[in-house]
Design a protein around this motif. Sequence first.
Motif, PDB file in Angstrom:
ATOM      1  N   ILE A 150      43.315  47.206  51.422  1.00 17.02           N
ATOM      2  CA  ILE A 150      42.796  46.026  50.743  1.00 17.02           C
ATOM      3  C   ILE A 150      42.700  44.889  51.752  1.00 17.02           C
ATOM      4  O   ILE A 150      43.681  44.605  52.433  1.00 17.02           O
ATOM      5  CB  ILE A 150      43.710  45.620  49.568  1.00 17.02           C
ATOM      6  N   PRO A 151      41.557  44.225  51.880  1.00 11.39           N
ATOM      7  CA  PRO A 151      41.444  43.096  52.808  1.00 11.39           C
ATOM      8  C   PRO A 151      42.424  41.983  52.438  1.00 11.39           C
ATOM      9  O   PRO A 151      42.741  41.796  51.260  1.00 11.39           O
ATOM     10  CB  PRO A 151      40.000  42.604  52.622  1.00 11.39           C
ATOM     11  N   PRO A 152      42.921  41.243  53.420  1.00 11.05           N
ATOM     12  CA  PRO A 152      43.901  40.182  53.131  1.00 11.05           C
ATOM     13  C   PRO A 152      43.336  39.026  52.308  1.00 11.05           C
ATOM     14  O   PRO A 152      44.102  38.249  51.750  1.00 11.05           O
ATOM     15  CB  PRO A 152      44.361  39.708  54.508  1.00 11.05           C
ATOM     16  N   LYS A 153      42.032  38.913  52.194  1.00 13.79           N
ATOM     17  CA  LYS A 153      41.455  37.841  51.380  1.00 13.79           C
ATOM     18  C   LYS A 153      41.552  38.128  49.889  1.00 13.79           C
ATOM     19  O   LYS A 153      41.320  37.245  49.073  1.00 13.79           O
ATOM     20  CB  LYS A 153      40.000  37.585  51.773  1.00 13.79           C
ATOM     21  N   ILE A 154      41.903  39.374  49.507  1.00  8.28           N
ATOM     22  CA  ILE A 154      42.073  39.751  48.105  1.00  8.28           C
ATOM     23  C   ILE A 154      43.551  40.042  47.863  1.00  8.28           C
ATOM     24  O   ILE A 154      44.147  40.865  48.568  1.00  8.28           O
ATOM     25  CB  ILE A 154      41.255  41.019  47.767  1.00  8.28           C
ATOM     26  N   ALA A 155      44.140  39.387  46.875  1.00 10.30           N
ATOM     27  CA  ALA A 155      45.530  39.668  46.521  1.00 10.30           C
ATOM     28  C   ALA A 155      45.620  41.038  45.859  1.00 10.30           C
ATOM     29  O   ALA A 155      44.704  41.460  45.150  1.00 10.30           O
ATOM     30  CB  ALA A 155      46.061  38.596  45.581  1.00 10.30           C
ATOM     31  N   VAL A 156      46.721  41.736  46.101  1.00 13.15           N
ATOM     32  CA  VAL A 156      46.897  43.073  45.544  1.00 13.15           C
ATOM     33  C   VAL A 156      46.897  43.009  44.019  1.00 13.15           C
ATOM     34  O   VAL A 156      46.267  43.831  43.351  1.00 13.15           O
ATOM     35  CB  VAL A 156      48.198  43.715  46.065  1.00 13.15           C
ATOM     36  N   SER A 157      47.580  42.026  43.445  1.00 13.84           N
ATOM     37  CA  SER A 157      47.641  41.912  41.985  1.00 13.84           C
ATOM     38  C   SER A 157      46.266  41.603  41.393  1.00 13.84           C
ATOM     39  O   SER A 157      45.914  42.123  40.332  1.00 13.84           O
ATOM     40  CB  SER A 157      48.637  40.834  41.572  1.00 13.84           C
ATOM     41  N   THR A 158      45.469  40.789  42.084  1.00 17.00           N
ATOM     42  CA  THR A 158      44.111  40.489  41.623  1.00 17.00           C
ATOM     43  C   THR A 158      43.246  41.742  41.640  1.00 17.00           C
ATOM     44  O   THR A 158      42.507  42.012  40.690  1.00 17.00           O
ATOM     45  CB  THR A 158      43.471  39.401  42.507  1.00 17.00           C
ATOM     46  N   PHE A 159      43.352  42.505  42.713  1.00 16.32           N
ATOM     47  CA  PHE A 159      42.576  43.738  42.817  1.00 16.32           C
ATOM     48  C   PHE A 159      42.982  44.743  41.751  1.00 16.32           C
ATOM     49  O   PHE A 159      42.135  45.380  41.120  1.00 16.32           O
ATOM     50  CB  PHE A 159      42.717  44.359  44.210  1.00 16.32           C
ATOM     51  N   MET A 160      44.283  44.893  41.511  1.00 14.86           N
ATOM     52  CA  MET A 160      44.745  45.855  40.504  1.00 14.86           C
ATOM     53  C   MET A 160      44.323  45.427  39.098  1.00 14.86           C
ATOM     54  O   MET A 160      43.963  46.268  38.272  1.00 14.86           O
ATOM     55  CB  MET A 160      46.260  46.033  40.583  1.00 14.86           C
ATOM     56  N   GLY A 161      44.365  44.136  38.802  1.00 17.20           N
ATOM     57  CA  GLY A 161      43.889  43.653  37.517  1.00 17.20           C
ATOM     58  C   GLY A 161      42.411  43.968  37.323  1.00 17.20           C
ATOM     59  O   GLY A 161      41.981  44.391  36.246  1.00 17.20           O
ATOM     60  N   TYR A 162      41.639  43.759  38.386  1.00 18.75           N
ATOM     61  CA  TYR A 162      40.202  44.071  38.364  1.00 18.75           C
ATOM     62  C   TYR A 162      39.985  45.567  38.160  1.00 18.75           C
ATOM     63  O   TYR A 162      39.208  45.987  37.301  1.00 18.75           O
ATOM     64  CB  TYR A 162      39.571  43.604  39.674  1.00 18.75           C
ATOM     65  N   LEU A 163      40.684  46.394  38.945  1.00 14.76           N
ATOM     66  CA  LEU A 163      40.488  47.841  38.897  1.00 14.76           C
ATOM     67  C   LEU A 163      40.869  48.418  37.538  1.00 14.76           C
ATOM     68  O   LEU A 163      40.102  49.181  36.937  1.00 14.76           O
ATOM     69  CB  LEU A 163      41.308  48.519  40.001  1.00 14.76           C
ATOM     70  N   LYS A 164      42.016  48.038  37.014  1.00 15.64           N
ATOM     71  CA  LYS A 164      42.467  48.591  35.739  1.00 15.64           C
ATOM     72  C   LYS A 164      41.624  48.059  34.578  1.00 15.64           C
ATOM     73  O   LYS A 164      41.282  48.808  33.669  1.00 15.64           O
ATOM     74  CB  LYS A 164      43.940  48.259  35.528  1.00 15.64           C
ATOM     75  N   GLY A 165      41.271  46.782  34.613  1.00 13.20           N
ATOM     76  CA  GLY A 165      40.485  46.196  33.531  1.00 13.20           C
ATOM     77  C   GLY A 165      39.082  46.760  33.454  1.00 13.20           C
ATOM     78  O   GLY A 165      38.623  47.188  32.394  1.00 13.20           O
ATOM     79  N   LYS A 166      38.388  46.755  34.580  1.00 12.36           N
ATOM     80  CA  LYS A 166      37.008  47.249  34.592  1.00 12.36           C
ATOM     81  C   LYS A 166      36.931  48.751  34.339  1.00 12.36           C
ATOM     82  O   LYS A 166      36.033  49.224  33.651  1.00 12.36           O
ATOM     83  CB  LYS A 166      36.320  46.916  35.922  1.00 12.36           C
ATOM     84  N   SER A 167      37.876  49.505  34.906  1.00 13.11           N
ATOM     85  CA  SER A 167      37.825  50.957  34.697  1.00 13.11           C
ATOM     86  C   SER A 167      38.087  51.310  33.234  1.00 13.11           C
ATOM     87  O   SER A 167      37.461  52.221  32.704  1.00 13.11           O
ATOM     88  CB  SER A 167      38.819  51.670  35.607  1.00 13.11           C
ATOM     89  N   SER A 168      38.985  50.584  32.564  1.00 12.85           N
ATOM     90  CA  SER A 168      39.225  50.894  31.155  1.00 12.85           C
ATOM     91  C   SER A 168      37.992  50.573  30.309  1.00 12.85           C
ATOM     92  O   SER A 168      37.642  51.335  29.405  1.00 12.85           O
ATOM     93  CB  SER A 168      40.440  50.138  30.628  1.00 12.85           C
ATOM     94  N   LEU A 169      37.320  49.466  30.616  1.00 14.32           N
ATOM     95  CA  LEU A 169      36.097  49.144  29.885  1.00 14.32           C
ATOM     96  C   LEU A 169      35.009  50.196  30.111  1.00 14.32           C
ATOM     97  O   LEU A 169      34.311  50.594  29.174  1.00 14.32           O
ATOM     98  CB  LEU A 169      35.578  47.768  30.295  1.00 14.32           C
ATOM     99  N   MET A 170      34.878  50.653  31.351  1.00 14.01           N
ATOM    100  CA  MET A 170      33.862  51.644  31.665  1.00 14.01           C
ATOM    101  C   MET A 170      34.183  53.007  31.032  1.00 14.01           C
ATOM    102  O   MET A 170      33.279  53.708  30.568  1.00 14.01           O
ATOM    103  CB  MET A 170      33.709  51.772  33.177  1.00 14.01           C
ATOM    104  N   ILE A 171      35.455  53.380  30.984  1.00  8.89           N
ATOM    105  CA  ILE A 171      35.854  54.644  30.357  1.00  8.89           C
ATOM    106  C   ILE A 171      35.622  54.582  28.853  1.00  8.89           C
ATOM    107  O   ILE A 171      35.110  55.521  28.246  1.00  8.89           O
ATOM    108  CB  ILE A 171      37.316  54.985  30.678  1.00  8.89           C
ATOM    109  N   PHE A 172      36.001  53.465  28.211  1.00  8.51           N
ATOM    110  CA  PHE A 172      35.796  53.343  26.769  1.00  8.51           C
ATOM    111  C   PHE A 172      34.308  53.307  26.432  1.00  8.51           C
ATOM    112  O   PHE A 172      33.899  53.732  25.359  1.00  8.51           O
ATOM    113  CB  PHE A 172      36.492  52.102  26.219  1.00  8.51           C
ATOM    114  N   GLU A 173      33.494  52.790  27.348  1.00 10.95           N
ATOM    115  CA  GLU A 173      32.053  52.781  27.128  1.00 10.95           C
ATOM    116  C   GLU A 173      31.477  54.197  27.194  1.00 10.95           C
ATOM    117  O   GLU A 173      30.613  54.569  26.408  1.00 10.95           O
ATOM    118  CB  GLU A 173      31.398  51.893  28.190  1.00 10.95           C
ATOM    119  N   LYS A 174      31.990  54.987  28.135  1.00  6.49           N
ATOM    120  CA  LYS A 174      31.469  56.340  28.333  1.00  6.49           C
ATOM    121  C   LYS A 174      32.061  57.339  27.334  1.00  6.49           C
ATOM    122  O   LYS A 174      31.379  58.239  26.872  1.00  6.49           O
ATOM    123  CB  LYS A 174      31.767  56.795  29.762  1.00  6.49           C
ATOM    124  N   HIS A 175      33.343  57.181  27.014  1.00  5.19           N
ATOM    125  CA  HIS A 175      34.036  58.080  26.086  1.00  5.19           C
ATOM    126  C   HIS A 175      34.481  57.256  24.884  1.00  5.19           C
ATOM    127  O   HIS A 175      35.625  56.822  24.793  1.00  5.19           O
ATOM    128  CB  HIS A 175      35.254  58.725  26.756  1.00  5.19           C
TER     129      HIS A 175
END
Length: 104
Positions: free
Chosen positions: A69-94
Amino acid sequence: MANKSYSLAHTKWMCKYHIVFTPKYRRKEIYNQVRKDLIEIFKRLCKYKGVEIIEGHMMPDHVHMLVAIPPKIAVSTFMGYLKGKSSLMIFEKHAGLKYKYGNR
């Protein structure tokens, strides 16, 4: 691989993080078609943010990822983005998963 460093405008960096996360209540939903879709979704979302997936393993009830992860992105910010967007995309597909595990 260990000596590979990345660079921004005035810095060189090598920030690698081993991340483990689970679905809610450790439900064993990460298999078969959902697993294949999650792999593609994680790759796409990481590419959008400029994060490199070095290694990843998906177990039935949790996910292991080694990411740079680049130092300009906080780990917690990236994980919030990854988990939030992936759950929305999974619920959209399934759509059946949302009704099975949705708003309880």
